[in-house]
Scaffold this motif. Structure first.
Motif, mmCIF file in Angstrom:
data_model
loop_
_atom_site.group_PDB
_atom_site.id
_atom_site.type_symbol
_atom_site.label_atom_id
_atom_site.label_comp_id
_atom_site.label_asym_id
_atom_site.label_seq_id
_atom_site.Cartn_x
_atom_site.Cartn_y
_atom_site.Cartn_z
ATOM 1 N N ALA A 1 0.831 -1.206 0.000
ATOM 2 C CA ALA A 1 0.000 0.000 0.000
ATOM 3 C C ALA A 1 0.863 1.252 0.000
ATOM 4 O O ALA A 1 0.535 2.255 -0.644
ATOM 5 C CB ALA A 1 -0.936 -0.007 1.213
ATOM 6 N N CYS A 2 1.976 1.212 0.723
ATOM 7 C CA CYS A 2 2.911 2.339 0.750
ATOM 8 C C CYS A 2 3.493 2.587 -0.639
ATOM 9 O O CYS A 2 3.559 3.727 -1.109
ATOM 10 C CB CYS A 2 4.027 2.058 1.755
ATOM 11 N N GLN A 3 3.881 1.507 -1.314
ATOM 12 C CA GLN A 3 4.409 1.628 -2.672
ATOM 13 C C GLN A 3 3.369 2.225 -3.616
ATOM 14 O O GLN A 3 3.668 3.119 -4.420
ATOM 15 C CB GLN A 3 4.855 0.262 -3.180
ATOM 16 N N TYR A 4 2.135 1.740 -3.507
ATOM 17 C CA TYR A 4 1.055 2.250 -4.355
ATOM 18 C C TYR A 4 0.846 3.743 -4.128
ATOM 19 O O TYR A 4 0.657 4.517 -5.079
ATOM 20 C CB TYR A 4 -0.235 1.486 -4.082
ATOM 21 N N GLU A 5 0.862 4.155 -2.879
ATOM 22 C CA GLU A 5 0.680 5.571 -2.547
ATOM 23 C C GLU A 5 1.765 6.428 -3.179
ATOM 24 O O GLU A 5 1.491 7.492 -3.752
ATOM 25 C CB GLU A 5 0.678 5.736 -1.018
ATOM 26 N N LEU A 6 3.013 5.970 -3.103
ATOM 27 C CA LEU A 6 4.126 6.721 -3.694
ATOM 28 C C LEU A 6 4.010 6.766 -5.215
ATOM 29 O O LEU A 6 4.225 7.814 -5.840
ATOM 30 C CB LEU A 6 5.450 6.096 -3.281
ATOM 31 N N LEU A 7 3.668 5.630 -5.821
ATOM 32 C CA LEU A 7 3.511 5.585 -7.282
ATOM 33 C C LEU A 7 2.390 6.509 -7.736
ATOM 34 O O LEU A 7 2.489 7.173 -8.772
ATOM 35 C CB LEU A 7 3.228 4.151 -7.738
ATOM 36 N N ARG A 8 1.338 6.572 -6.961
ATOM 37 C CA ARG A 8 0.192 7.417 -7.299
ATOM 38 C C ARG A 8 0.564 8.891 -7.337
ATOM 39 O O ARG A 8 0.000 9.681 -8.108
ATOM 40 C CB ARG A 8 -0.927 7.173 -6.281
ATOM 41 N N HIS A 9 1.530 9.268 -6.515
ATOM 42 C CA HIS A 9 1.918 10.675 -6.442
ATOM 43 C C HIS A 9 3.095 11.021 -7.359
ATOM 44 O O HIS A 9 3.461 12.201 -7.452
ATOM 45 C CB HIS A 9 2.258 11.050 -5.002
ATOM 46 N N GLY A 10 3.715 10.030 -7.992
ATOM 47 C CA GLY A 10 4.746 10.375 -8.965
ATOM 48 C C GLY A 10 6.039 9.584 -8.903
ATOM 49 O O GLY A 10 6.957 9.852 -9.671
ATOM 50 N N LEU A 11 6.164 8.632 -7.993
ATOM 51 C CA LEU A 11 7.378 7.822 -7.912
ATOM 52 C C LEU A 11 7.632 7.119 -9.243
ATOM 53 O O LEU A 11 6.694 6.631 -9.877
ATOM 54 C CB LEU A 11 7.257 6.784 -6.794
#
Length: 281
Positions: A48-58
């Motif tokens: 979920a942490c990875q998804y959150e970061l990817l969603r914002h631009g990672l």
């Protein structure tokens, strides 16, 4: 150290991807990038942490082949040092909290129908701040983005509310204060492109019709269509960001001048009441 040396994580990610010829790049990204951040978000898992970061631009895990060159270029541009020095200045200026800052390359996005490709993004939480950057940014753009996001950290600390308890009026003022900080410190040149999309008159009409009845709606997730507009919303693109900025801007003109953290510690109710966006229709 407030500015985390994430370039070391990024080189480690690339090295592991090279050893495995890119196989399992998403899992490697999760282990190297997401897992160390998990301590800040104990209520979600690594995925979920990875998804959150990817969603914002990672950056996308499959970009590992070009990632090393991007990181080297960011190091040549002294990105981590620029952020470190600017953060120190902002913290003194606003008497703000100490938070870790994580810097990563922004994901590569293909342009559709002539749309502008984002070259930077940021996201702020009470306990951390993330910057997603391209290698094409001017130093002033990095500083402006940091100021906008760190101002959010300061405001969230002042409000001391969970995301579920933040009202729409608070979300508007959070964004407005962040962008006003950019204007105050670096000038209008570095404001977001939405800062002059609409006329004040049109924005006030939308404010009266759509925003006033919903100002006490709580939960950040319930504010997205007010802030971003478009999609299935009757509101135009970025209208909430525009209104939030203009509320703070006109409050400063009408009741100011306020200096530095004096403005950023006013209540949302007071800022709105003193602006050109009246509560009473």
């Amino acid at each position: 150290m407030p500015v985390i040396q994430t370039q070391n994580w990024l080189y480690q990610f690339v090295e592991l991807c090279e050893k495995q010829s890119g196989k399992g790049a998403s899992l490697i990204q999760r282990e190297v990038i997401s897992d160390p951040i998990m301590k800040l978000f104990p209520h979600i898992n690594s995925q979920a942490c990875q998804y959150e970061l990817l969603r914002h631009g990672l950056f996308d895990p499959n970009e590992w082949l070009t990632l090393k060159d991007k990181v080297k270029e960011m190091e040549t541009q002294n990105v981590w040092q620029v952020v470190k020095e600017e953060y120190k200045m902002l913290r003194r200026l606003w008497d703000g909290p100490k938070v870790p800052i994580y810097i990563f390359p922004i994901k590569k996005v293909s342009s559709k129908f002539g749309e502008q490709i984002p070259n930077k993004n940021g996201v702020a939480y009470r306990k951390a701040l993330f910057l997603f950057l391209s290698t094409e940014l001017a130093r002033e753009e990095i500083k402006a983005l940091l100021a906008h996001e760190y101002n959010h950290v300061c405001r969230l600390s002042y409000l001391d509310l969970s995301p579920e308890k933040i009202s729409l009026k608070d979300s508007l003022i959070i964004e407005g204060l962040g962008e006003y900080a950019v204007k105050d410190l670096y000038g209008e040149k570095w404001l977001g492109p939405w800062s002059n999309l609409y006329s004040l008159r049109d924005a006030i009409e939308l404010w009266k019709e759509h925003f006033i009845p919903s100002l006490d709606v709580k939960g950040v997730k319930n504010h997205h269509h007010f802030l971003f507009g478009k999609d299935r919303s009757p509101l135009p693109k970025w209208i909430g960001y525009y209104i939030g900025y203009q509320i703070v801007n006109t409050f400063q003109k009408n009741r100011g001048p306020f200096r530095h953290n004096e403005l950023y510690s006013k209540s949302s109710k007071e800022i709105i009441a003193g602006s050109d966006f009246p509560i009473n229709k």
